[in-house]
Structures are given as structure tokens and as C-alpha cells.
Scaffold this motif. Structure first.
Motif, PDB file in Angstrom:
ATOM      1  N   PHE A  17       0.642  -1.248  -0.102  1.00 19.94           N
ATOM      2  CA  PHE A  17      -0.116   0.047  -0.039  1.00 19.94           C
ATOM      3  C   PHE A  17       0.730   1.497  -0.032  1.00 19.94           C
ATOM      4  N   SER A  18       2.135   1.248  -0.070  1.00 26.19           N
ATOM      5  CA  SER A  18       3.049   2.440   0.056  1.00 26.19           C
ATOM      6  C   SER A  18       3.038   2.780  -1.095  1.00 26.19           C
ATOM      7  N   SER A  19       2.851   4.058  -1.318  1.00 22.78           N
ATOM      8  CA  SER A  19       3.271   4.821  -2.824  1.00 22.78           C
ATOM      9  C   SER A  19       4.495   5.161  -3.018  1.00 22.78           C
ATOM     10  N   TYR A  20       5.408   5.079  -1.925  1.00 21.36           N
ATOM     11  CA  TYR A  20       6.825   5.122  -1.839  1.00 21.36           C
ATOM     12  C   TYR A  20       7.424   3.812  -2.924  1.00 21.36           C
ATOM     13  N   CYS A  21       6.898   2.699  -2.446  1.00 17.63           N
ATOM     14  CA  CYS A  21       7.160   1.399  -3.030  1.00 17.63           C
ATOM     15  C   CYS A  21       6.432   1.387  -4.556  1.00 17.63           C
ATOM     16  N   THR A  22       5.367   2.014  -4.556  1.00 14.11           N
ATOM     17  CA  THR A  22       5.036   1.905  -5.956  1.00 14.11           C
ATOM     18  C   THR A  22       5.792   2.538  -7.002  1.00 14.11           C
ATOM     19  N   ARG A  23       6.439   3.712  -6.385  1.00 15.07           N
ATOM     20  CA  ARG A  23       7.405   4.549  -7.292  1.00 15.07           C
ATOM     21  C   ARG A  23       8.391   3.363  -7.825  1.00 15.07           C
ATOM     22  N   VAL A  24       8.989   2.696  -7.014  1.00 15.36           N
ATOM     23  CA  VAL A  24      10.016   2.017  -7.565  1.00 15.36           C
ATOM     24  C   VAL A  24       9.642   0.723  -8.271  1.00 15.36           C
ATOM     25  N   TYR A  55      19.158  -4.080   6.106  1.00 14.86           N
ATOM     26  CA  TYR A  55      19.285  -3.166   4.793  1.00 14.86           C
ATOM     27  C   TYR A  55      19.048  -1.575   4.801  1.00 14.86           C
ATOM     28  N   ASN A  56      18.274  -1.517   5.899  1.00 15.19           N
ATOM     29  CA  ASN A  56      17.927   0.202   6.026  1.00 15.19           C
ATOM     30  C   ASN A  56      17.951   0.307   7.689  1.00 15.19           C
ATOM     31  N   PRO A  57      19.189   0.335   8.226  1.00 14.29           N
ATOM     32  CA  PRO A  57      19.254   0.513   9.633  1.00 14.29           C
ATOM     33  C   PRO A  57      18.891   1.814  10.174  1.00 14.29           C
ATOM     34  N   VAL A  58      19.108   2.808   9.328  1.00 16.40           N
ATOM     35  CA  VAL A  58      18.927   4.142   9.649  1.00 16.40           C
ATOM     36  C   VAL A  58      17.413   4.639   9.837  1.00 16.40           C
ATOM     37  N   HIS A  59      16.597   4.358   8.575  1.00 15.56           N
ATOM     38  CA  HIS A  59      15.353   4.680   8.800  1.00 15.56           C
ATOM     39  C   HIS A  59      14.299   3.462   9.097  1.00 15.56           C
ATOM     40  N   LYS A  60      14.732   2.294   8.808  1.00 17.10           N
ATOM     41  CA  LYS A  60      13.999   1.089   8.856  1.00 17.10           C
ATOM     42  C   LYS A  60      12.686   1.002   7.991  1.00 17.10           C
ATOM     43  N   LYS A  61      12.728   1.680   6.963  1.00 14.28           N
ATOM     44  CA  LYS A  61      11.586   1.882   6.216  1.00 14.28           C
ATOM     45  C   LYS A  61      11.668   1.240   4.622  1.00 14.28           C
ATOM     46  N   VAL A  62      10.433   0.938   4.265  1.00  6.88           N
ATOM     47  CA  VAL A  62      10.435   0.403   2.954  1.00  6.88           C
ATOM     48  C   VAL A  62      10.170   1.833   1.908  1.00  6.88           C
ATOM     49  N   LEU A 121      -0.141  -0.418  -9.287  1.00  6.77           N
ATOM     50  CA  LEU A 121      -1.059   0.376  -8.386  1.00  6.77           C
ATOM     51  C   LEU A 121      -1.714  -0.914  -7.532  1.00  6.77           C
ATOM     52  N   PRO A 122      -1.910  -0.560  -6.269  1.00 11.24           N
ATOM     53  CA  PRO A 122      -2.617  -1.438  -5.178  1.00 11.24           C
ATOM     54  C   PRO A 122      -4.243  -1.597  -5.750  1.00 11.24           C
ATOM     55  N   PRO A 123      -4.967  -2.550  -5.675  1.00 12.17           N
ATOM     56  CA  PRO A 123      -6.312  -2.640  -5.993  1.00 12.17           C
ATOM     57  C   PRO A 123      -7.297  -1.659  -5.216  1.00 12.17           C
ATOM     58  N   HIS A 124      -8.130  -0.858  -5.586  1.00 11.74           N
ATOM     59  CA  HIS A 124      -8.796   0.225  -5.274  1.00 11.74           C
ATOM     60  C   HIS A 124      -9.169  -0.175  -3.901  1.00 11.74           C
ATOM     61  N   ILE A 125     -10.064  -1.088  -3.835  1.00 11.98           N
ATOM     62  CA  ILE A 125     -10.913  -1.477  -2.808  1.00 11.98           C
ATOM     63  C   ILE A 125      -9.993  -1.832  -1.682  1.00 11.98           C
ATOM     64  N   ASP A 126      -8.917  -2.497  -1.583  1.00  9.76           N
ATOM     65  CA  ASP A 126      -8.023  -2.901  -0.617  1.00  9.76           C
ATOM     66  C   ASP A 126      -7.165  -1.698  -0.025  1.00  9.76           C
ATOM     67  N   LEU A 127      -7.167  -0.625  -1.112  1.00 11.43           N
ATOM     68  CA  LEU A 127      -6.469   0.666  -0.745  1.00 11.43           C
ATOM     69  C   LEU A 127      -7.443   1.599   0.213  1.00 11.43           C
ATOM     70  N   VAL A 128      -8.569   1.462  -0.143  1.00 15.95           N
ATOM     71  CA  VAL A 128      -9.862   2.434   0.544  1.00 15.95           C
ATOM     72  C   VAL A 128      -9.560   1.618   2.207  1.00 15.95           C
ATOM     73  N   ILE A 150      -6.188   2.780   4.034  1.00 10.84           N
ATOM     74  CA  ILE A 150      -6.247   4.139   4.379  1.00 10.84           C
ATOM     75  C   ILE A 150      -7.256   4.348   5.573  1.00 10.84           C
ATOM     76  N   ARG A 151      -8.389   3.748   5.786  1.00 10.50           N
ATOM     77  CA  ARG A 151      -9.262   3.869   6.772  1.00 10.50           C
ATOM     78  C   ARG A 151      -8.562   3.348   7.992  1.00 10.50           C
ATOM     79  N   GLU A 152      -8.030   1.898   7.839  1.00  5.49           N
ATOM     80  CA  GLU A 152      -7.443   1.534   9.086  1.00  5.49           C
ATOM     81  C   GLU A 152      -6.236   2.422   9.416  1.00  5.49           C
ATOM     82  N   LYS A 153      -5.396   2.659   8.467  1.00  5.82           N
ATOM     83  CA  LYS A 153      -4.143   3.479   8.816  1.00  5.82           C
ATOM     84  C   LYS A 153      -4.585   4.863   9.574  1.00  5.82           C
ATOM     85  N   PHE A 154      -5.626   5.299   9.120  1.00  2.00           N
ATOM     86  CA  PHE A 154      -5.828   6.853   9.698  1.00  2.00           C
ATOM     87  C   PHE A 154      -7.193   6.680  10.702  1.00  2.00           C
ATOM     88  N   ASN A 155      -7.721   5.681  11.052  1.00  2.00           N
ATOM     89  CA  ASN A 155      -8.604   5.411  12.070  1.00  2.00           C
ATOM     90  C   ASN A 155      -9.740   6.295  11.458  1.00  2.00           C
TER      91      ASN A 155
END
Ligand SMILES: N[C@@H](CCC(=O)N[C@@H](CS)C(=O)NCC(=O)O)C(=O)O
Length: 228
Positions: free
Chosen positions: A14-21, A49-56, A208-215, A218-223
Motif C-alpha cells: 500500500f506504500s506509494s513510495y514502493c509503487t514508485r520503485v 538493509y535499512n538500519p537508519v530509517h527502517k523503512k520501505v 497500483l494496489p487494488p482500489h478496494i484494498d487501498l480504501v 487508508i481507513r485502518e491506517k488513519f482510523n
């Protein structure tokens, strides 16, 4: 465990940063292995592999980790020189593109996240601010990148298309997740045209991630668990 593939990507669907790559790797036609990460329980691989930010995202090429999405996109362009170029060759054109990528990441992206975490009048204010930033982006692109056809980069999507497209193509999912607000891109003809072209491109459809899963995510992540 060492991976056999020459290129692998640690990502989150679901990460748009990962979609970029993913998008950049598709554009370049690079074979890679994708390894989904659980960001609530980070893997030893991600921490190694990412000890500084620990992010994807993390791209691992011949055992060497490259982190931060924009750094990765530029790395891909530097390493795979023969495939379609993500960045223009000419230094002043490169500088302009880098400027707008930076503007997008520093200003536009964060402003849309503020919309997600606010309510009522604060949300109205956040939407207004987001719209002002989008207007600046729209006008800036029209001024700085006059030869767009159909992508900002010309015939093939370039780095700016990838950066803007990866999150702007999700606008409908954001609208549906929030409910009652309309962050419509139609007010911005240049951005709207870009997003329309990108969304209809087979590469984007694949990345792109499937629309329904993304919705739902997003709801889960932002409560945002209201029935919008
Ligand atoms: N500036 C980074 C941002 C990457 C980022 O924020 N990744 C998120 C997923 S969207 C992440 O890994 N979050 C895990 C955490 O914050 O612990 C980039 O461009 O790659």
C-alpha cells in the motif's frame, strides 16, 4: 538468507513510495523479486538493509542496499542506462525535475496527509491549503515542462510522472476513504491529464494496489472507520 535474484525489492503493497520503485523497475524492464514486508513486525532483512530509517522501499542490487525512494529511482536510472531514461540528460532540465519532485515530497504529499487526520473546520482549512499547493504545482509544471506528450517526460513516463502518479492515481481511494470531501484533480488540467494517461497505462495498472484494498487500508491506517 541471501536472495538469488540480482535485484530484489523490500516493499509494502500500500506504500506509494514502493509503487514508485515498482513503476520505475517496470518502465525499465528490470526483472526483480518482490518481498512484501510486515511493517508492524519488521524483518531482520529490513533492519539489516535499512538500519537508519527502517523503512520501505529498499532496493537490493547485487547485495548492495539502496534506500529512500528518490535515491532508488535515480540509482535505477544511473545503473540501467540503455532503457528509457527517467531523468532528462540536460542539467537545467534535470534540476527543474528535481525541484518539482522535492516540492511534491516536501509540500504536496504531507499536505494531503494532514487532510486525512483532521476533521471539520481544520479539514476544510487543510483541503484549502492542499489545493493551493496543487495549484502551484500545476502552474509550475505548465511553465517549466512545456513539452509534455503524453507524460511529463515525453513519450515514456519519467521520474516526475512516477513520483506524482504513484500517489495522485490513488486520489479516488483517498476520497472514498475520507468520505464527504473531494480532492478532485479535475481542477488541474495538466495533473488530471497526466493521472488519466498514467492510470490507463498497462504499467501503472500492474503496479497500483487494488482500489478496494487501498480504501480499507487508508481507513485502518488513519482510523477512519466511519461508513463513508
Ligand atoms: N522518505 C521515504 C519514506 C518511506 C516511508 O515512509 N515508508 C513507510 C511506508 S509508506 C514505512 O516504511 N514506514 C514504516 C515506519 O515508519 O516504521 C522514501 O521516500 O522512501
Amino acid at each position: 538468507m541471501e536472495k538469488e535474484s540480482e535485484v530484489f525489492l523490500l516493499g509494502s503493497w500500500f506504500s506509494s513510495y514502493c509503487t514508485r520503485v515498482r513503476l520505475a523497475l517496470e518502465i525499465k524492464g528490470i526483472q526483480y523479486e518482490y518481498i512484501e514486508q510486515d511493517l508492524t513486525n519488521k524483518s531482520q532483512e529490513l533492519l539489516k538493509y535499512n538500519p537508519v530509517h527502517k523503512k520501505v522501499p529498499v532496493l537490493v542490487h547485487k547485495g548492495k542496499p539502496i534506500v529512500e525512494s528518490i535515491v532508488i529511482l535515480e540509482y535505477i536510472d544511473d545503473c540501467w542506462k540503455t532503457a528509457p531514461k527517467l531523468l532528462p540528460e540536460e542539467p537545467s532540465e534535470r534540476a527543474k525535475v528535481r525541484f518539482w519532485i522535492n516540492y511534491y515530497d516536501q509540500k504536496v504529499g504531507p499536505s494531503t496527509k494532514v487532510v486525512l487526520v483532521c476533521n471539520g473546520k481544520e479539514r476544510d482549512k487543510a483541503i484549502e491549503e492542499s489545493n493551493e499547493l496543487l495549484k502551484v504545482l500545476e502552474e509550475g509544471i505548465a511553465r517549466d515542462i512545456p513539452n509534455r506528450s503524453p507524460f511529463l517526460n515525453g513519450e515514456n513516463p519519467g521520474i516526475l510522472d512516477v513520483v506524482i502518479g504513484s500517489s495522485a492515481c490513488n486520489v479516488e481511494a483517498f476520497n472514498e476513504a475520507i468520505g464527504g470531501v473531494d480532492l478532485s484533480l479535475e481542477k488541474y488540467p495538466c495533473l488530471f491529464e497526466l493521472v488519466t494517461v498514467l492510470k490507463n497505462s498497462p504499467i501503472m495498472k500492474k503496479s497500483l494496489p487494488p482500489h478496494i484494498d487501498l480504501v480499507a487500508k487508508i481507513r485502518e491506517k488513519f482510523n477512519l472507520n466511519q461508513d463513508a
